[in-house]
Design an enzyme around this catalytic site. Structure first.
Site, PDB file in Angstrom:
ATOM      1  N   HIS A 146       0.863  -1.173   0.000  1.00  0.00           N
ATOM      2  CA  HIS A 146       0.000   0.000   0.000  1.00  0.00           C
ATOM      3  C   HIS A 146       0.903   1.227   0.000  1.00  0.00           C
ATOM      4  CE1 HIS A 146      -2.791   3.012   1.637  1.00  0.00           C
ATOM      5  NE2 HIS A 146      -3.799   2.187   1.390  1.00  0.00           N
ATOM      6  N   ASP A 223       3.012  -3.794   8.120  1.00  0.00           N
ATOM      7  CA  ASP A 223       1.695  -3.200   7.888  1.00  0.00           C
ATOM      8  C   ASP A 223       0.669  -4.293   8.171  1.00  0.00           C
ATOM      9  OD1 ASP A 223      -0.706  -2.288   6.912  1.00  0.00           O
ATOM     10  OD2 ASP A 223       0.048  -1.701   4.947  1.00  0.00           O
ATOM     11  N   GLN A 226      -4.657  -5.163   7.267  1.00  0.00           N
ATOM     12  CA  GLN A 226      -5.616  -6.148   6.772  1.00  0.00           C
ATOM     13  C   GLN A 226      -5.554  -7.469   7.529  1.00  0.00           C
ATOM     14  OE1 GLN A 226      -7.959  -5.466   4.656  1.00  0.00           O
ATOM     15  NE2 GLN A 226      -7.233  -3.470   3.960  1.00  0.00           N
ATOM     16  N   LYS A 249     -10.720  -0.145  10.287  1.00  0.00           N
ATOM     17  CA  LYS A 249     -10.814  -1.396   9.540  1.00  0.00           C
ATOM     18  C   LYS A 249     -11.161  -2.582  10.439  1.00  0.00           C
ATOM     19  CE  LYS A 249      -7.440   0.098   6.047  1.00  0.00           C
ATOM     20  NZ  LYS A 249      -8.374   0.331   4.946  1.00  0.00           N
ATOM     21  N   CYS A 389      -4.716   2.248  -3.729  1.00  0.00           N
ATOM     22  CA  CYS A 389      -3.473   2.794  -3.170  1.00  0.00           C
ATOM     23  C   CYS A 389      -2.312   1.815  -3.336  1.00  0.00           C
ATOM     24  CB  CYS A 389      -3.643   3.167  -1.701  1.00  0.00           C
ATOM     25  SG  CYS A 389      -4.855   4.482  -1.428  1.00  0.00           S
TER      26      CYS A 389
END
Length: 434
Positions: A146, A223, A226, A249, A389
């Site tokens: 991302h 990251d 998700q 999220k 993104c």
């Protein structure tokens, strides 16, 4: 009783049944609209009543500046704020002092990058020397990142004269680990990568990348945007040095994110934002800073949002992250298999059968993703369209944009089937030929 009214015992083991999901949906008022098929949770999730109620209750009864006032209300607000930190830290396997509040995951990743930049500029004294980058040093990312986990490292490389390198992906979007072993070498100082691709839904080999980084003494930055909403995540077990995730999220409010960092690293890093509430002593010439996490929390903090995020964590924990992960895996498999079976449609990322969360991106031959998204929206099906993104990844896969469907704990098998029906009808409507 809904989870908004009280914390129920953990549900039974195994994937959630359709009936259980329908009961959980009662906690999400926005999903009462039968015309809405919400499959854009990878962009932002819906919020259960428990989260909305927690924020409102704080603002109605506990609102005060935290870590500042000496009065009883301020003390109560501070206690709730720090209790929220402890709740969220425990959820990802961290200690309280290792969780820094940020405005979002982008802010968390930028905090690490800019703090290392400050160390590279000579700030932070001897303790920060380990972070200093010089020309010849290398920062490694991956081709599927991302932009929030790419551009901060581009900027850091530009500021320090270090070199940015990347681990490529193959035609299916899987990381090339043989190439990773060649790219990550003696000059590597930082390896930044995602746990789960926000475009492809595949789960990346964290253990292999951490091992490669450790082998050369490099820091790892994960990251986890998700993965934290969809998988059980223990940052200590993963062995990463830093990790970022976002509240909105994972059923929580917007305006709140978190940075995990190993305590000894956070305490050695110079701060990124400076101002009130992160200092011990200030003169007209210099300042001394508090230890983590306060040294990275200058100014007024997102207090209500942190309390709301803690409520989201308690809601997720009451359902059970193992059950949520099993549910997401089942929906992800249903998405991948269904999309791959439609003539004229290309599934991006792992082939059906490979591990993935409840997320799938696809391209309809000869039809722009925005047109596909509009066709689905006319049926009440909300999906994400564009490059998500992640322009470099789309470019590598030979497409400019894709349509992405992403699920959450409240998503049903029936909703996935409605999406697949909609995609088949879009193929017919636009006259796609395989």
């Amino acid at each position: 009783m809904t989870l908004a009214e009280g914390v129920r015992p953990r549900l039974a083991a195994g994937a959630l049944s359709e009936e259980e999901v329908l009961r959980l949906r009662a906690d999400f008022p926005i999903l009462d609209d039968e015309r809405l098929v919400y499959l854009d949770s990878g962009a932002t999730s819906q919020k259960p009543l428990a989260v909305l109620d927690a924020e409102r209750a704080h603002l109605l009864h506990e609102n005060a500046a935290v870590h500042r006032g000496a009065h009883a209300l301020a003390a109560e607000a501070t206690e709730r704020f720090e209790d929220a930190r402890a709740t969220v830290a425990a959820f990802v396997g961290a200690e309280d002092e290792e969780l820094v509040w940020t405005g979002n995951a982008t802010g968390a990743l930028n905090t690490v990058a800019f703090a290392i930049g400050n160390a590279s500029a000579g700030r932070g004294g001897a303790e920060a020397a380990r972070f200093r980058l010089v020309p010849g040093d290398e920062i490694v990312v991956t081709e599927l990142e991302h932009h929030a986990n790419l551009i901060p490292w581009q900027e850091l490389a530009a500021r320090t004269g270090s070199r940015l390198r990347f681990v490529p992906v193959d035609d299916e979007g899987a990381l090339d680990l043989e190439e990773a072993a060649r790219v990550i070498g003696p000059a590597t100082r930082i390896v930044a990568f995602s746990h789960v691709s926000n475009v492809l839904g595949g789960v990346n080999p964290v253990d292999a990348l951490v091992a490669l980084a450790r082998g050369v003494g490099a820091l790892t930055v994960l990251d986890a945007c998700q993965s934290v909403p969809n998988l059980p995540v223990d940052v200590k077990a993963l062995g990463v040095d830093f990790a970022a995730f976002s509240g909105h999220k994972m059923l929580g409010p917007t305006g709140i994110g978190a940075l995990y960092g190993r305590r000894e690293l956070l305490d050695a890093l110079p701060p990124f934002l400076t101002g009130g509430s992160m200092i011990t002593t200030v003169t007209m010439e210099r300042a001394e800073y508090l230890p983590s996490p306060q040294r990275f929390e200058a100014g007024t903090q997102p207090v209500a949002q942190a309390i709301g995020l803690a409520a989201a964590v308690r809601w997720l924990d009451a359902v059970g992250m193992a059950r949520i992960a099993a549910h997401e895996a089942e929906l992800g498999a249903r998405l991948a298999e269904g999309v791959a079976a439609i003539d004229g449609v290309r599934l991006l990322g792992p082939a059906p059968g490979a591990p993935r969360v409840g997320l799938a991106s696809f391209v309809v031959d000869g039809v722009h993703a925005h047109d596909v998204g509009q066709f689905l929206d006319d049926r009440g099906i909300a999906v994400r369209v564009g490059h998500h993104c992640a322009q470099p990844l789309h470019r590598r896969l030979g497409v400019t944009a894709s349509t992405r469907a992403s699920t959450a704990v409240y998503s049903t098998r029936h909703e996935v089937d409605l999406l697949l029906e909609g995609v088949r009808d879009a193929v017919a409507f636009f006259g796609v030929r395989s």
